[in-house]
Design a protein around this motif. Sequence first.
Motif, PDB file in Angstrom:
ATOM      1  N   ARG A  49       4.763  17.121 102.097  1.00 32.33           N
ATOM      2  CA  ARG A  49       5.962  17.962 102.103  1.00 32.33           C
ATOM      3  C   ARG A  49       6.434  18.289 100.689  1.00 32.33           C
ATOM      4  O   ARG A  49       7.382  19.049 100.516  1.00 32.33           O
ATOM      5  CB  ARG A  49       7.068  17.276 102.899  1.00 32.33           C
ATOM      6  N   LYS A  50       5.779  17.702  99.700  1.00 29.58           N
ATOM      7  CA  LYS A  50       6.077  18.058  98.320  1.00 29.58           C
ATOM      8  C   LYS A  50       5.076  19.120  97.880  1.00 29.58           C
ATOM      9  O   LYS A  50       3.869  18.899  97.889  1.00 29.58           O
ATOM     10  CB  LYS A  50       5.974  16.834  97.410  1.00 29.58           C
ATOM     11  N   SER A  51       5.585  20.283  97.486  1.00 29.29           N
ATOM     12  CA  SER A  51       4.709  21.397  97.137  1.00 29.29           C
ATOM     13  C   SER A  51       4.098  21.202  95.762  1.00 29.29           C
ATOM     14  O   SER A  51       4.738  20.717  94.831  1.00 29.29           O
ATOM     15  CB  SER A  51       5.497  22.711  97.181  1.00 29.29           C
ATOM     16  N   ARG A  52       2.817  21.593  95.657  1.00 25.29           N
ATOM     17  CA  ARG A  52       2.074  21.550  94.396  1.00 25.29           C
ATOM     18  C   ARG A  52       1.500  22.934  94.134  1.00 25.29           C
ATOM     19  O   ARG A  52       1.099  23.627  95.067  1.00 25.29           O
ATOM     20  CB  ARG A  52       0.947  20.514  94.499  1.00 25.29           C
TER      21      ARG A  52
ATOM     22  N   PRO B  45       7.872  22.097 102.488  1.00 22.75           N
ATOM     23  CA  PRO B  45       9.058  21.236 102.575  1.00 22.75           C
ATOM     24  C   PRO B  45       9.669  21.146 103.963  1.00 22.75           C
ATOM     25  O   PRO B  45      10.552  20.319 104.194  1.00 22.75           O
ATOM     26  CB  PRO B  45      10.033  21.901 101.600  1.00 22.75           C
TER      27      PRO B  45
END
Length: 588
Positions: A222-225, A208
């Motif tokens: 930047r979106k965590s998975r 992020p």
Amino acid sequence: MRSFHLVMIKPSHYDDDGYPIQWIRSEIPANTLAAVNGLALDCRRRQVLGPDVDLRLVTLDETNTRIKPKAIIRKIRRQSGQALVALIGVQSNQFNRAIDLARPFLKEGLAVAIGGFHVSGCLAMLPELPAEIRQAQDMGISIFAGEAEDGALDELLRDAHAGSLKPLYNHMKHLPALEGQPVPILPAEAVRRTRGHFSSFDLGRGCPFQCSFCTIINVQGRKSRFRTPDDLERIIRDNARQGIHCFFITDDNFARNREWEPLFDRLISLREGEGLKIKLIIQVDTLCHRIPRFIEKACRAGVTRVFIGLENINPDNLLAAKKRQNKITDYRLMLQAWRAHGATTYAGYILGFPNDTRESILRDVEIIKRELPIDLLEFNFLTPLPGSEDHKNLLGDGRWMDPDLNKYDLHHRVTHHEKMSDAEWDQVYREAWASYYTPEHLETVIRRAACVPKGRPGGKMRVMMWFSLMFQIEGLHPLEGGFFRRKYRIDRRPSLPLESPFVFYPKYAAEIIAKAYRYLMMVRKANRIYRRVMRDPNRAVYTDTAIMPPAADDFETLAMFTETSGGEAAVAKKLRAEDLRARFEAAE
């Protein structure tokens, strides 16, 4: 059945003499190789090329295995004649070597694809493909950008099998969910070629934060998975069946995984409930100690070493790199929390921020040695890696960057600095390593470890010596290190002349002997220091500034807060925040 070979190669890169960096046993396992191998095993299970095709997998890491294209080609021709040679996880510094490895396969008419951070980063950040990628396509190499889950590898294999590879597979806009995906795994024989028999896997991708020098945020998003605890258990059990229990979790920042506690709980259950001897290396940020129970559970889950993105102790430098999440006022508390649980801490430290000078860098290294209980410090040049915001900005401004991608390994200077000359920047990089890894500071680190019950002084001494030996004797960054350096005369970089056997072999033999002698002398000296510390009857009462509990006057007495205007500003900001918090609590 007909056979189709998927040859997965993680390339190395060239040293300054033009020889691939290769060892009998390497230091770091190749995570991308593990991830793609896991997906390929699933493709074979699902028979993606049809029920009459035997998909044969070959997994090679060039850092610990010599790649012999002619031998690979002969084997393919004997068994089927069809194959895809996939150069996996190619970083910018490995791109030139990957192209050189591809040439003999292309000459024999075999399909070749290149994927990894270099091609993915360039597609993510640049308006057009750079010249080296276009040239690779002109040679007949297929470019694969993005991640290989959700059928992306299936498509690549089917096209290669049909003889219709596309010039570009661009999956950058699709970031697959990781839950339930085929899990990363390396064959046991590949893991045993690493020092310490470590394998690796990821439990999350993406970050992020907005650090300008980072490529991860632009390649993985930047979106965590995240993977699930069930995925994690499957990874651990699959590896345990091969006798593998040590792992490097490659998530750029495990502390930002919102499922960290269920993941740690599952590991704790496997360790304490079933007796699996799991050992882990993880990467975290400097805020992880604020998460209740995080450090305690990490160590119970098997974390013995933790890499922390410290990067710098000057807030002005951190702000310039958009690393606003790092608060130097928290560094001591965070490091002491890890130390109390026995974990070995090592931190990345970047040299070459805009405010840096030779004098300020050497001053800051001495401050760190005195005031922060870090075990290992890993110095890196500030490097505009393709795929980062820094690279995009320098390219847009027309600023000079070294055209040789082989140097983009954080161990070579590849641009100019506003305040330091090129020679001065190169010099202070060497001086920083030499300043931190002195015999005196080695003894300090051992003493700090020996005075706590879980300190592991022997382990800290060995890892610290490893870093020192790799840099001082091998002339390489420690994370590119390994056990016993291999060199092969005919594997030299094509742009350099092939050395005569009468020059190469005597020189290589002399190098081995000279290095062995230096290794012996340095290890003997380190062992003498270790024995002296451990024989000291007063070792349990040792203390120094770095391991003293935080005191009320730290902000007034410690140099990291008083030597720079940025340090003073960070203290003032923290005190204002604490004052506001106190007023709010009083009002309630």
